[in-house]
Design a protein around this motif. Structure first.
Motif, PDB file in Angstrom:
ATOM      1  N   ARG A  27      32.076-108.533  11.170  1.00 46.97           N
ATOM      2  CA  ARG A  27      31.580-107.367  10.378  1.00 46.97           C
ATOM      3  C   ARG A  27      33.319-106.834  10.150  1.00 46.97           C
ATOM      4  NH1 ARG A  27      27.547-104.421  15.356  1.00 46.97           N
ATOM      5  NH2 ARG A  27      25.756-105.996  14.292  1.00 46.97           N
ATOM      6  N   ALA A  28      34.064-106.637  10.841  1.00 47.21           N
ATOM      7  CA  ALA A  28      35.081-105.854  10.550  1.00 47.21           C
ATOM      8  C   ALA A  28      35.800-106.603   9.043  1.00 47.21           C
ATOM      9  CB  ALA A  28      36.767-106.887  11.851  1.00 47.21           C
ATOM     10  N   TYR A  29      35.775-108.119   8.811  1.00 46.02           N
ATOM     11  CA  TYR A  29      35.911-109.075   7.854  1.00 46.02           C
ATOM     12  C   TYR A  29      34.933-108.822   6.796  1.00 46.02           C
ATOM     13  CZ  TYR A  29      36.696-113.287   4.666  1.00 46.02           C
ATOM     14  OH  TYR A  29      37.279-113.700   3.475  1.00 46.02           O
ATOM     15  N   LEU A  30      33.652-109.200   7.215  1.00 48.27           N
ATOM     16  CA  LEU A  30      32.868-107.692   5.835  1.00 48.27           C
ATOM     17  C   LEU A  30      33.534-106.330   5.509  1.00 48.27           C
ATOM     18  CD1 LEU A  30      29.913-109.187   7.221  1.00 48.27           C
ATOM     19  CD2 LEU A  30      30.686-110.248   5.147  1.00 48.27           C
ATOM     20  N   SER A  31      33.791-105.644   6.227  1.00 46.45           N
ATOM     21  CA  SER A  31      34.360-103.980   5.968  1.00 46.45           C
ATOM     22  C   SER A  31      35.550-104.240   5.636  1.00 46.45           C
ATOM     23  CB  SER A  31      34.182-103.398   7.212  1.00 46.45           C
ATOM     24  OG  SER A  31      34.703-101.560   7.513  1.00 46.45           O
ATOM     25  N   HIS A  32      36.620-105.127   6.037  1.00 44.54           N
ATOM     26  CA  HIS A  32      37.309-105.192   5.142  1.00 44.54           C
ATOM     27  C   HIS A  32      37.952-106.305   3.608  1.00 44.54           C
ATOM     28  CE1 HIS A  32      41.059-107.797   3.908  1.00 44.54           C
ATOM     29  NE2 HIS A  32      40.643-108.707   3.951  1.00 44.54           N
ATOM     30  N   LEU A  33      36.721-107.059   3.412  1.00 43.81           N
ATOM     31  CA  LEU A  33      36.294-107.574   2.093  1.00 43.81           C
ATOM     32  C   LEU A  33      35.484-105.952   1.029  1.00 43.81           C
ATOM     33  CD1 LEU A  33      34.951-110.905   2.776  1.00 43.81           C
ATOM     34  CD2 LEU A  33      36.908-110.570   1.705  1.00 43.81           C
ATOM     35  N   LEU A  34      34.980-105.372   1.527  1.00 48.67           N
ATOM     36  CA  LEU A  34      34.143-104.195   0.437  1.00 48.67           C
ATOM     37  C   LEU A  34      35.667-103.720   0.637  1.00 48.67           C
ATOM     38  CD1 LEU A  34      30.715-105.058   2.517  1.00 48.67           C
ATOM     39  CD2 LEU A  34      31.180-105.531   0.214  1.00 48.67           C
ATOM     40  N   THR A  54      29.294-111.354  -2.044  1.00 46.65           N
ATOM     41  CA  THR A  54      28.076-112.282  -2.092  1.00 46.65           C
ATOM     42  C   THR A  54      27.879-112.431  -1.050  1.00 46.65           C
ATOM     43  OG1 THR A  54      29.720-113.916  -3.834  1.00 46.65           O
ATOM     44  CG2 THR A  54      29.005-115.256  -1.706  1.00 46.65           C
ATOM     45  N   LEU A  55      28.760-112.231   0.138  1.00 43.03           N
ATOM     46  CA  LEU A  55      28.042-112.559   1.583  1.00 43.03           C
ATOM     47  C   LEU A  55      27.063-111.844   2.098  1.00 43.03           C
ATOM     48  CD1 LEU A  55      31.573-113.224   3.558  1.00 43.03           C
ATOM     49  CD2 LEU A  55      30.122-114.869   3.172  1.00 43.03           C
ATOM     50  N   LEU A  56      27.293-110.279   1.571  1.00 43.06           N
ATOM     51  CA  LEU A  56      26.324-109.411   2.484  1.00 43.06           C
ATOM     52  C   LEU A  56      24.631-110.006   1.080  1.00 43.06           C
ATOM     53  CD1 LEU A  56      27.352-105.200   2.324  1.00 43.06           C
ATOM     54  CD2 LEU A  56      26.676-107.339   4.273  1.00 43.06           C
ATOM     55  N   ASN A 111      26.465 -98.807   5.627  1.00 49.31           N
ATOM     56  CA  ASN A 111      28.047 -98.790   4.822  1.00 49.31           C
ATOM     57  C   ASN A 111      28.665 -99.690   5.969  1.00 49.31           C
ATOM     58  OD1 ASN A 111      29.722 -98.236   2.592  1.00 49.31           O
ATOM     59  ND2 ASN A 111      29.154 -96.020   2.382  1.00 49.31           N
ATOM     60  N   MET A 112      29.368-100.775   4.734  1.00 53.43           N
ATOM     61  CA  MET A 112      30.173-101.948   5.884  1.00 53.43           C
ATOM     62  C   MET A 112      31.525-101.396   4.942  1.00 53.43           C
ATOM     63  SD  MET A 112      27.838-103.386   7.185  1.00 53.43           S
ATOM     64  CE  MET A 112      29.451-104.226   7.934  1.00 53.43           C
ATOM     65  N   ARG A 113      31.369-100.373   5.014  1.00 55.91           N
ATOM     66  CA  ARG A 113      32.660 -99.699   4.400  1.00 55.91           C
ATOM     67  C   ARG A 113      33.257 -98.697   5.075  1.00 55.91           C
ATOM     68  NH1 ARG A 113      31.445 -98.889  -1.656  1.00 55.91           N
ATOM     69  NH2 ARG A 113      32.178-101.103  -2.432  1.00 55.91           N
ATOM     70  N   PHE A 157      33.734-100.385  11.646  1.00 57.57           N
ATOM     71  CA  PHE A 157      32.778-101.074  11.735  1.00 57.57           C
ATOM     72  C   PHE A 157      34.958-102.377  10.946  1.00 57.57           C
ATOM     73  CE2 PHE A 157      29.122-100.509   9.376  1.00 57.57           C
ATOM     74  CZ  PHE A 157      28.360-100.890  10.439  1.00 57.57           C
ATOM     75  N   ARG A 158      35.408-101.701  11.123  1.00 61.19           N
ATOM     76  CA  ARG A 158      37.033-101.862  11.065  1.00 61.19           C
ATOM     77  C   ARG A 158      37.567-102.696  12.310  1.00 61.19           C
ATOM     78  NH1 ARG A 158      40.813 -99.435   7.474  1.00 61.19           N
ATOM     79  NH2 ARG A 158      40.025 -97.793   6.402  1.00 61.19           N
ATOM     80  N   GLU A 159      36.672-102.106  12.987  1.00 66.41           N
ATOM     81  CA  GLU A 159      37.599-103.257  14.506  1.00 66.41           C
ATOM     82  C   GLU A 159      36.582-104.097  15.542  1.00 66.41           C
ATOM     83  OE1 GLU A 159      40.310-101.504  16.532  1.00 66.41           O
ATOM     84  OE2 GLU A 159      41.752-100.152  14.911  1.00 66.41           O
ATOM     85  N   ASP A 160      35.598-104.046  14.215  1.00 68.52           N
ATOM     86  CA  ASP A 160      34.018-104.174  15.172  1.00 68.52           C
ATOM     87  C   ASP A 160      34.209-105.643  14.632  1.00 68.52           C
ATOM     88  OD1 ASP A 160      31.628-105.461  15.635  1.00 68.52           O
ATOM     89  OD2 ASP A 160      30.168-103.922  15.577  1.00 68.52           O
ATOM     90  N   PHE A 161      34.533-106.570  16.249  1.00 67.62           N
ATOM     91  CA  PHE A 161      34.767-108.594  15.521  1.00 67.62           C
ATOM     92  C   PHE A 161      32.984-108.982  16.093  1.00 67.62           C
ATOM     93  CE2 PHE A 161      38.509-106.890  16.457  1.00 67.62           C
ATOM     94  CZ  PHE A 161      39.267-106.793  14.511  1.00 67.62           C
ATOM     95  N   THR A 162      31.994-108.763  15.927  1.00 64.05           N
ATOM     96  CA  THR A 162      30.622-109.670  16.732  1.00 64.05           C
ATOM     97  C   THR A 162      30.388-109.749  14.759  1.00 64.05           C
ATOM     98  OG1 THR A 162      29.679-106.819  15.972  1.00 64.05           O
ATOM     99  CG2 THR A 162      30.875-107.961  18.508  1.00 64.05           C
ATOM    100  N   PRO A 163      29.335-110.230  15.158  1.00 67.64           N
ATOM    101  CA  PRO A 163      28.289-110.833  14.104  1.00 67.64           C
ATOM    102  C   PRO A 163      27.830-109.970  13.577  1.00 67.64           C
ATOM    103  CG  PRO A 163      28.351-112.745  15.186  1.00 67.64           C
ATOM    104  CD  PRO A 163      29.112-111.514  16.518  1.00 67.64           C
TER     105      PRO A 163
END
Length: 366
Positions: free
Chosen positions: A316-323, A332-334, A289-291, A295-301
């Protein structure tokens, strides 16, 4: 089978019935075993055809029932068929609409002639017969079309399942008589619920019809996973080995490995895009669950070994932010990643079969 279609088996597992092959169609070849993304309304949700191609997808599904309701097969035909309409130049398969119609249990009436149901869109009464289903699919123009079948629910009595299985066979004969295009391969569907003898009888009867391909339907409708495994295991060996075999509606790792071990070739499921719309990522067999706050501060792919666009460009941080912000780009990215994950999973299985290592590398799923 039409000269436009053929199936070539390239390697077989010594310990199981798993096989690697190639299914040739007018719009290209599908290397099997293979996961096929679902594009119900002539699109795979949230992603473009170019993005879909980049996932490694080779064949896409669309749905007869939904496309008949909107925009209508006439409009698709006027556009030049599904391939031009949705800008996908690879192989396409259309389901007959049987599963969707029979899921409308409170809105439909079944007879030997066909099914009458009330459109959930405008309330209009629609009568769908085997002949009508084939006519719609002929107009849509997919490479592979499916016979109109009756999908019994789970649980269901042996008597009712036997009636549905017999009707499915009679409807298949009518589908064969109605089919008009040599550039479309008509697949028959084995029904029979959770009753192994009904499944085996149906498989034998369909095999005698020498169809271009065969599917096992009516699984993943609520029955326990061990029943699915058993039904697939006892049914698949009865289907002609020189034809492609398709397990409908299955897309989990364990179920696909077990079905491949039984001899199945093709799979489809809405799992990758549905999970994406609920902020879930598929990562090496797990669902994340990317929310989640971790994942908020996880800057790995998302997956450092995945070649997809998402994993190569975003964290992961960016995806978490978007979601968490419910930004559409996140879905889209997921979706791109999840589809790539399932396609790559079946590609790895294919490679293992070709190298004689299927049971060694995937035995933990069996």
């Amino acid at each position: 089978m039409s000269k436009l279609f053929s199936f070539q088996c390239q390697a077989c597992c010594c310990d199981t019935n798993a096989r690697a092959g190639v299914f040739y169609t007018p719009h290209g070849a599908i290397e099997t075993p293979r996961f096929m993304p679902v594009g119900t309304l002539a699109n795979v949700k949230t992603i473009t055809p170019d993005q879909l191609r980049a996932t490694g997808a080779q064949m896409v599904l669309a749905n007869t029932y939904h496309l008949h309701l909107q925009p209508g097969e006439t409009i698709v035909a006027q556009a030049g068929g599904l391939h031009r309409f949705m800008a996908w130049d690879g192989p396409i398969l259309t389901d007959s609409g049987g599963f969707q119609v029979f899921s409308l249990s409170e809105m439909r009436q079944i007879s030997d002639e066909g099914v009458t149901f009330r459109s959930p869109k405008d309330g209009q009464m629609i009568h769908l017969t085997p002949e009508r289903s084939i006519a719609i699919q002929n107009a849509l123009g997919a490479d592979v079309i499916m016979a109109f079948d009756e999908c019994p629910p789970y649980p269901a009595s042996r008597e009712s399942v036997m009636e549905a299985t017999d009707r499915t066979y009679r409807w298949l004969k009518r589908c064969m008589a109605a089919h008009q295009r040599t550039d479309q391969a008509l697949f028959g569907i084995v029904q029979g619920g959770v009753y192994p003898d009904l499944r085996q009888d149906a498989a034998r009867m369909l095999a005698d019809l020498d169809l271009p391909g065969y599917a096992i339907g009516g699984v993943s409708v609520g029955e326990p996973p061990e029943l699915i495994e058993h039904i697939v295991k006892v049914t698949t060996p009865l289907l002609p080995p020189e034809k492609p075999r398709y397990l409908m509606g299955v897309g989990t790792y364990r179920e696909m490995v077990q079905a491949i071990a039984a001899g199945m070739d093709l799979f489809d499921c809405v799992i990758p895009t549905r999970l994406a719309r609920h902020a879930n990522a598929l990562v090496r067999g797990d669902r994340w669950n990317m929310r989640n706050a971790r994942f908020r501060e996880d800057f790995t792919p998302l997956d450092g070994e995945c070649p997809c666009y998402t994993c190569q460009h975003f964290t992961r941080a960016y995806l978490s932010h978007l979601l968490r912000a419910q930004e559409l780009l996140g879905y889209t990215l997921l979706s791109i990643h999840n589809i790539t994950e399932l396609v790559r999973f079946t590609q790895r299985i294919r490679t293992a079969i070709l190298n004689g290592r299927f049971k060694t590398e995937f035995g933990q799923w069996l």
